[in-house]
Design a protein around this motif. Structure first.
Motif, short mmCIF file in Angstrom:
data_model
loop_
_atom_site.label_atom_id
_atom_site.label_comp_id
_atom_site.label_asym_id
_atom_site.label_seq_id
_atom_site.Cartn_x
_atom_site.Cartn_y
_atom_site.Cartn_z
N ALA A 35 20.86 21.61 -10.29
CA ALA A 35 21.14 23.00 -10.69
C ALA A 35 22.24 23.48 -9.76
CB ALA A 35 19.89 23.84 -10.50
N THR A 36 23.30 23.98 -10.34
CA THR A 36 24.43 24.40 -9.51
C THR A 36 24.63 25.92 -9.55
OG1 THR A 36 26.80 24.20 -9.21
CG2 THR A 36 25.99 23.80 -11.42
N SER A 37 25.19 26.43 -8.48
CA SER A 37 25.44 27.88 -8.43
C SER A 37 26.91 28.18 -8.66
CB SER A 37 25.02 28.44 -7.07
OG SER A 37 24.01 27.68 -6.51
N ALA A 38 27.59 27.32 -9.41
CA ALA A 38 29.04 27.44 -9.59
C ALA A 38 29.46 28.80 -10.16
CB ALA A 38 29.55 26.32 -10.49
N ALA A 39 28.68 29.31 -11.11
CA ALA A 39 29.05 30.59 -11.74
C ALA A 39 29.05 31.70 -10.69
CB ALA A 39 28.06 30.92 -12.85
N MET A 40 28.07 31.59 -9.78
CA MET A 40 27.96 32.59 -8.72
C MET A 40 29.18 32.54 -7.78
SD MET A 40 24.61 32.82 -6.46
CE MET A 40 25.16 31.48 -5.43
N HIS A 41 29.68 31.31 -7.55
CA HIS A 41 30.85 31.17 -6.67
C HIS A 41 32.08 31.81 -7.28
CE1 HIS A 41 28.82 27.44 -4.92
NE2 HIS A 41 28.24 28.56 -4.59
N GLU A 42 32.21 31.66 -8.59
CA GLU A 42 33.32 32.30 -9.29
C GLU A 42 33.28 33.80 -8.98
OE1 GLU A 42 35.98 31.53 -11.09
OE2 GLU A 42 35.56 29.42 -10.65
N LYS A 43 32.07 34.36 -9.09
CA LYS A 43 31.89 35.79 -8.92
C LYS A 43 32.23 36.23 -7.49
CE LYS A 43 28.24 39.16 -9.50
NZ LYS A 43 26.79 39.24 -9.63
N TYR A 44 31.74 35.47 -6.50
CA TYR A 44 31.92 35.88 -5.09
C TYR A 44 33.12 35.20 -4.42
CZ TYR A 44 27.25 37.91 -5.43
OH TYR A 44 26.17 38.65 -5.81
N GLY A 45 33.79 34.28 -5.11
CA GLY A 45 34.95 33.59 -4.55
C GLY A 45 34.57 32.57 -3.49
N GLY A 46 33.36 32.07 -3.53
CA GLY A 46 32.93 31.05 -2.57
C GLY A 46 31.43 31.09 -2.41
N ILE A 47 30.95 30.34 -1.42
CA ILE A 47 29.50 30.27 -1.20
C ILE A 47 29.07 31.41 -0.27
CG2 ILE A 47 27.62 28.88 -0.26
CD1 ILE A 47 29.42 26.42 -0.79
N VAL A 48 28.10 32.18 -0.74
CA VAL A 48 27.48 33.19 0.14
C VAL A 48 26.11 32.60 0.49
CG1 VAL A 48 26.70 35.58 0.34
CG2 VAL A 48 28.69 35.04 -1.09
N PRO A 49 25.95 32.11 1.75
CA PRO A 49 24.75 31.34 2.09
C PRO A 49 23.44 32.00 1.69
CG PRO A 49 26.30 31.25 3.90
CD PRO A 49 26.87 32.20 2.89
N GLU A 50 23.31 33.27 1.98
CA GLU A 50 22.07 33.99 1.69
C GLU A 50 21.78 34.00 0.17
OE1 GLU A 50 19.85 35.39 3.60
OE2 GLU A 50 18.79 36.58 2.11
N VAL A 51 22.84 34.24 -0.60
CA VAL A 51 22.67 34.29 -2.06
C VAL A 51 22.34 32.89 -2.59
CG1 VAL A 51 23.77 34.99 -4.22
CG2 VAL A 51 24.35 36.18 -2.11
N ALA A 52 23.02 31.87 -2.03
CA ALA A 52 22.78 30.49 -2.48
C ALA A 52 21.31 30.12 -2.25
CB ALA A 52 23.69 29.53 -1.73
N ALA A 53 20.80 30.43 -1.04
CA ALA A 53 19.42 30.06 -0.71
C ALA A 53 18.42 30.75 -1.64
CB ALA A 53 19.12 30.41 0.75
N ARG A 54 18.68 32.02 -1.97
CA ARG A 54 17.77 32.73 -2.87
C ARG A 54 17.74 32.08 -4.25
NH1 ARG A 54 16.62 38.45 -1.62
NH2 ARG A 54 17.18 38.70 0.55
#
Ligand code: KG4
Ligand code: ZN
Length: 360
Positions: free
Chosen positions: A30-49
């Motif tokens: 399961a990837t969080s790629a869509a979220m990265h588009e939104k935030y322009g990169g990895i936000v650790p706290e958001v990724a972990a959630r």
């Protein structure tokens, strides 16, 4: 032996069931790629959630693909580092809980070392479970891997060279002093306006310039090849990023920052990074009398890097996993656990964000 492996060191949430370290019975990501588009990169706290929500369904998907159940799993393997603390904790605590509840042994795995074991996974067993079309490497090397071998791990966070005297005997030879090769691709992609699409976007831009070159278009941008000829087997890619930034600013100031100059910059970035990686790896291979070279990590998905290594396939056996096994997944976590892992009491397993890749 069936291993259930769990990988959550960065933004992916992955699980796999692998038989005897080589046969993939099930593999889910399961990837969080869509979220990265939104935030322009990895936000650790958001990724972990997000990973907290994904972890159980991902494990269940891998078990379902493998047509199996926890009770037929012999060992649980989990990435304990290096990586993002919040992300690692999701996988580690889940694996410890599973080990406690099922009574199965658990093996902690170093994510960076594990990458290279993608080369020992039977890629045909992967194709069956892949939902996306499997891109085979530009060459599939069916020859067995013999030793000594040199292993280059090139990912978003690491650029490391190892000597493999056997499938379990590893020695670290050198690594990046600053940015990793993948980081250089990712930062360049941002500078060129490709957002978080990273190395893939640079590869595409480079390909378009290659086509222009075939129509006699000259390359007018030249970037440095950092540390290419120094005596060590270390790397440094942060200066490259600065050189690219300088070129971008110059082009913008003279209003020449266009699709074509962006493609040129992409091309030359890819050439510079791959030149250094190939030169140093070949040097290590010759110095240690290696028979084979093993590539792994997300950057080894790069087609130009593969092409450059293939030019040396009469001197060395060149091994590269299929693209989907180069980027993060749990299959190679299981492979590493099978070939090198040591079962450990779950009480002693903990997430280690800065786990060393040099002391093996
Ligand atoms: O191994 P990986 O999936 O995750 C880490 O452990 O870091 O590697 C991700 C890295 C990113 O930097 C990404 O830009 C790079 O691999 N990458 C590529 C290509 N595909 C992924 N770099 C160059 N060319 C590619 N085709
Ligand atoms: Zn990785």
């Amino acid at each position: 032996m069936n291993i259930l492996a769990i990988e959550t060191s960065c933004d992916e949430t992955a699980a796999a069931v692998v038989k005897d370290g080589t046969q993939i019975l099930g593999s889910a990501i399961a990837t969080s790629a869509a979220m990265h588009e939104k935030y322009g990169g990895i936000v650790p706290e958001v990724a972990a959630r997000e990973q907290l929500a994904y972890i159980i369904p991902t494990i269940e998907e891998a078990l379902k693909q493998a047509n199996t159940h926890y009770k037929y799993i012999d060992v649980i393997a989990v990435t304990v580092g290096p990586g993002l603390i919040g992300s690692l904790l999701v996988g580690v605590e889940t694996a410890k809980t599973l080990s406690f509840v099922t009574g199965k042994p658990i093996i902690p795995v170093n994510h960076v070392l594990a990458h290279m074991y993608a080369n020992f996974v039977d890629s045909s067993s992967f194709i069956v479970h892949s939902k996306t079309p499997v891109q085979q490497p530009s060459t599939t090397n069916h020859q067995p891997i013999t030793f000594p071998a040199i292993s280059l791990v090139v990912s978003g966070g690491h650029t490391e060279l190892y000597l493999m005297k056997s499938i379990e005997d590893l020695t670290w030879l050198g690594g990046t002093l600053d940015d990793a090769a993948g980081e250089a691709f990712d930062k360049t992609a941002r500078l060129l306006g490709f957002g978080s699409r990273g190395g893939v976007a640079i590869q595409e831009a480079a390909l378009r310039f290659t086509e222009l070159r075939m129509k006699n278009k000259e390359l007018s941008i030249k970037l440095p090849r950092p540390m290419m000829y120094d005596k060590t087997l270390n790397f440094s890619f942060s200066g490259l990023k600065t050189a690219i930034l300088r070129e971008v600013n110059k082009l913008k100031a003279s209003q020449q920052f266009s699709d074509e100059t962006i493609q040129q910059l992409g091309f030359e970035t890819q050439e510079a990074i791959t030149d250094v990686l190939v030169e140093k790896t070949l040097r290590a291979a010759r110095a240690h009398g290696a028979k084979n070279i093993l590539l792994s990590g997300g950057v080894s998905a790069n087609l130009r890097l593969r092409e450059k290594f293939m030019m040396h396939n009469t001197e060395f056996g060149i091994h590269v996993p299929p693209v989907q096994l180069c980027t993060d997944n749990a299959a190679y976590i299981a492979a590493h656990a099978f070939f090198r892992g040591k079962p450990t009491d779950w009480h002693d397993i903990t997430a280690i964000p800065d786990l060393s890749v040099e002391e093996i």
